[in-house]
Enzyme design. Structure first.
Site, mmCIF file in Angstrom:
data_model
loop_
_atom_site.group_PDB
_atom_site.id
_atom_site.type_symbol
_atom_site.label_atom_id
_atom_site.label_comp_id
_atom_site.label_asym_id
_atom_site.label_seq_id
_atom_site.Cartn_x
_atom_site.Cartn_y
_atom_site.Cartn_z
ATOM 1 N N ARG A 48 34.383 58.434 49.921
ATOM 2 C CA ARG A 48 33.283 57.471 49.791
ATOM 3 C C ARG A 48 32.051 57.892 50.571
ATOM 4 O O ARG A 48 32.151 58.350 51.705
ATOM 5 C CB ARG A 48 33.732 56.092 50.284
ATOM 6 C CG ARG A 48 34.800 55.504 49.396
ATOM 7 C CD ARG A 48 35.442 54.285 49.996
ATOM 8 N NE ARG A 48 36.521 53.837 49.124
ATOM 9 C CZ ARG A 48 36.740 52.567 48.792
ATOM 10 N NH1 ARG A 48 35.978 51.615 49.267
ATOM 11 N NH2 ARG A 48 37.715 52.261 47.984
ATOM 12 N N SER A 96 52.351 36.042 43.936
ATOM 13 C CA SER A 96 51.025 36.582 44.145
ATOM 14 C C SER A 96 50.512 37.260 42.867
ATOM 15 O O SER A 96 51.226 38.049 42.249
ATOM 16 C CB SER A 96 51.096 37.595 45.305
ATOM 17 O OG SER A 96 49.851 38.192 45.537
ATOM 18 N N SER A 135 36.608 39.719 41.045
ATOM 19 C CA SER A 135 35.241 40.224 41.147
ATOM 20 C C SER A 135 35.004 41.557 40.476
ATOM 21 O O SER A 135 33.872 41.993 40.377
ATOM 22 C CB SER A 135 34.857 40.339 42.607
ATOM 23 O OG SER A 135 35.509 41.444 43.180
ATOM 24 N N HIS A 169 34.405 34.786 45.531
ATOM 25 C CA HIS A 169 33.345 35.173 44.593
ATOM 26 C C HIS A 169 32.815 33.994 43.786
ATOM 27 O O HIS A 169 32.142 34.190 42.767
ATOM 28 C CB HIS A 169 33.831 36.285 43.663
ATOM 29 C CG HIS A 169 34.017 37.569 44.398
ATOM 30 N ND1 HIS A 169 32.978 38.419 44.702
ATOM 31 C CD2 HIS A 169 35.114 38.103 44.972
ATOM 32 C CE1 HIS A 169 33.426 39.442 45.400
ATOM 33 N NE2 HIS A 169 34.723 39.274 45.580
ATOM 34 N N THR A 181 34.294 32.691 51.729
ATOM 35 C CA THR A 181 33.546 33.550 52.653
ATOM 36 C C THR A 181 32.154 32.986 52.868
ATOM 37 O O THR A 181 31.601 32.297 52.007
ATOM 38 C CB THR A 181 33.445 34.992 52.118
ATOM 39 O OG1 THR A 181 32.829 35.807 53.124
ATOM 40 C CG2 THR A 181 32.609 35.093 50.860
ATOM 41 N N LYS A 205 29.102 36.266 51.139
ATOM 42 C CA LYS A 205 28.620 36.642 49.807
ATOM 43 C C LYS A 205 27.512 35.663 49.392
ATOM 44 O O LYS A 205 26.407 35.798 49.884
ATOM 45 C CB LYS A 205 29.805 36.790 48.861
ATOM 46 C CG LYS A 205 30.606 38.051 49.295
ATOM 47 C CD LYS A 205 31.929 38.307 48.641
ATOM 48 C CE LYS A 205 32.579 39.543 49.295
ATOM 49 N NZ LYS A 205 33.948 39.779 48.922
ATOM 50 N N THR A 211 40.442 36.377 68.929
ATOM 51 C CA THR A 211 39.188 37.081 68.669
ATOM 52 C C THR A 211 38.022 36.165 68.998
ATOM 53 O O THR A 211 38.137 34.943 68.958
ATOM 54 C CB THR A 211 39.154 37.570 67.199
ATOM 55 O OG1 THR A 211 38.066 38.466 67.032
ATOM 56 C CG2 THR A 211 39.010 36.429 66.209
ATOM 57 N N THR A 212 36.911 36.775 69.322
ATOM 58 C CA THR A 212 35.725 36.012 69.719
ATOM 59 C C THR A 212 35.181 35.189 68.550
ATOM 60 O O THR A 212 35.162 35.652 67.407
ATOM 61 C CB THR A 212 34.661 36.990 70.248
ATOM 62 O OG1 THR A 212 35.207 37.662 71.377
ATOM 63 C CG2 THR A 212 33.382 36.281 70.651
ATOM 64 N N THR A 239 40.051 50.581 44.234
ATOM 65 C CA THR A 239 39.467 49.246 44.030
ATOM 66 C C THR A 239 39.781 48.744 42.621
ATOM 67 O O THR A 239 40.013 47.558 42.409
ATOM 68 C CB THR A 239 37.944 49.293 44.285
ATOM 69 O OG1 THR A 239 37.728 49.884 45.570
ATOM 70 C CG2 THR A 239 37.338 47.909 44.266
#
Ligand SMILES: *Cc1c(COP(=O)(O)O)cnc(C)c1O
Length: 409
Positions: A21, A136, A188, A216, A244, A247, A276-277, A362
């Site tokens: 990539r 799943s 997506s 998405h 999320t 996006k 985690t912070t 992907t």
């Protein structure tokens, strides 16, 4: 031991498979999206971004920038700790209320990314159900696959959006076994949509819990941007809604909205949340501003759909192999990793058009594609220029154009 060799070999394998990539060095220009500066090897160049997941351009909306700048000025940059230790900032608490309201759930919990919310959310919930069976969808995102893996429980993969297969797996399982069905609302890479109500019907019939990834779709579908489940009137039927802030909401961070007990459980048990912070206050405030704006404004959603439809029809009229979707994703089929990369390189170098090639892993091998994401700010002239550029590249690479009919299919 030559440790270096392990890594040079690993990289050589990627090169050999044509999946090494390369990232484009971009500088976005607030107020001018989708225009950006590409820091090319030859120096800075103006380009048009055609593959951003800032689907609605909210990352540059004055209200969102304003909230971020104002909050940073007032509260500083970082959160200063985990949620438990000094990091639980007020804008983040407000953001969670906003998200719970968006999805009409009792509560919501924010994570540092959508990836983390899936990984730690799925694994934590499944691990707390004794002998849980996870069902799943075969096309689920890597973050969900990792969540399923880390749950260390029994799993069955159902063929993508195949309700007969899901039913067969549910019917074949022990009725007494707790079950979790995990799926996305909008996939997506192809832009297809899950049959949300039918999944809920099956889950109800076989006593399974439901977990949906609306990454998405949030901001873009439903009367207030609650996603596909809102559009279909199914939010109340789904146990766990994941989304999320990165996006359509133009910021960064992930979240889960659900009943109060589920959220309190994740808050108390999920390692990816605990250790985690917390998200910085300016980011939380900016995300809240984006969500609030999109709850009330339909302009972005309508214009987004209009632009996607126009892009599809202009490209199809130019006989380009558009993979037809009913959503805002416009995939153009290439079917070869090398040609896909070359097409992307030519678009950028010769036409100032940036579309990242989408190759394995992907998408499956042989289905390599250019994945185009029109935004409300891609005007007619930009769409026409895109079609011309694609046709030029298709001809130069001797990629097949569709024969015959010029109309959109
Ligand atoms: C992008 C993506 C995620 C991860 O979200 P981030 O906030 O970018 O970490 C999760 N699920 C799907 C389907 C995605 O495409």
């Amino acid at each position: 031991m030559n440790y270096q060799a392990y890594f040079t070999d690993a990289l050589a394998r990627l090169h050999a498979e044509r999946r090494y990539r390369v990232f484009a060095d971009l500088e976005r220009i607030a107020g001018r999206f989708p225009h950006a500066v590409w820091h090319s090897p030859q120096g800075p160049r103006d380009v048009i971004i055609w593959c951003s997941n800032d689907y609605l351009g909210m990352g540059q909306h004055p209200k969102v920038i304003g909230a971020m700048v104002e909050t940073a000025t007032r509260m500083g940059t970082g959160a200063g700790g985990t949620r438990n230790i000094a990091g639980n900032n007020h804008p983040l608490v407000q953001l969670e209320r906003e998200l719970a309201d968006l999805h009409r759930k009792e509560a919501a919990l924010v994570f540092t990314s959508g990836y983390i919310s899936n990984e730690t959310g799925i694994s934590t919930l499944a691990r707390l159900m004794p002998n849980c069976l996870i069902l799943s969808d075969a096309w689920n995102h890597n973050s969900m696959i990792e969540g399923v893996r880390q749950a260390h429980c029994e799993k069955r993969i159902f063929r993508h959006n195949d309700m007969a297969h899901l039913q067969e797996l549910l019917a074949g399982a022990d009725p007494a076994q707790p079950k979790l069905v995990v799926f996305e609302s909008l996939y997506s890479m192809d832009g297809d949509v899950a049959p949300v109500h039918r999944i809920c019907d099956l889950a109800q019939r076989y006593g399974a819990m439901t977990y949906i990834d609306e990454v998405h779709a949030v901001g873009m579908y439903g009367a207030r941007g609650g996603g596909i489940a809102e559009r279909e009137g199914a939010m109340g039927r789904i146990d766990v809604i994941e989304g999320t802030l990165a996006k359509a909401f133009g910021c960064v961070g992930g979240y889960i909205a659900a009943g109060a007990a589920i959220i309190d459980t994740l808050r108390s048990y999920a390692p990816g949340f605990i250790f985690t912070t917390a998200l910085p206050p300016p980011v939380a405030a900016a995300a809240t501003a984006a969500i609030r704006h999109l709850k009330a404004s339909n302009w972005e959603r309508e214009r987004h759909q209009d632009r996607a439809a126009r892009t599809k029809s202009v490209l199809a009229a130019a006989r380009l192999p558009v993979m037809m979707s009913l959503t805002h994703i416009v995939p153009v089929f290439v079917g070869d990793p090398e040609l896909c990369k070359e097409a992307s390189d030519l678009l950028l170098a010769d036409h100032g058009i940036y579309i990242q090639p989408i190759n394995y892993p992907t998408v499956p091998k042989g289905t390599e594609r250019l994945r185009i994401t029109p935004s409300p700010y891609h005007d007619d002239a930009l769409i026409d220029a895109l079609a011309d550029a694609l046709v030029d590249v298709w001809q130069r690479l001797k990629l097949p154009l569709k024969a015959g009919a010029l109309a959109a299919e």
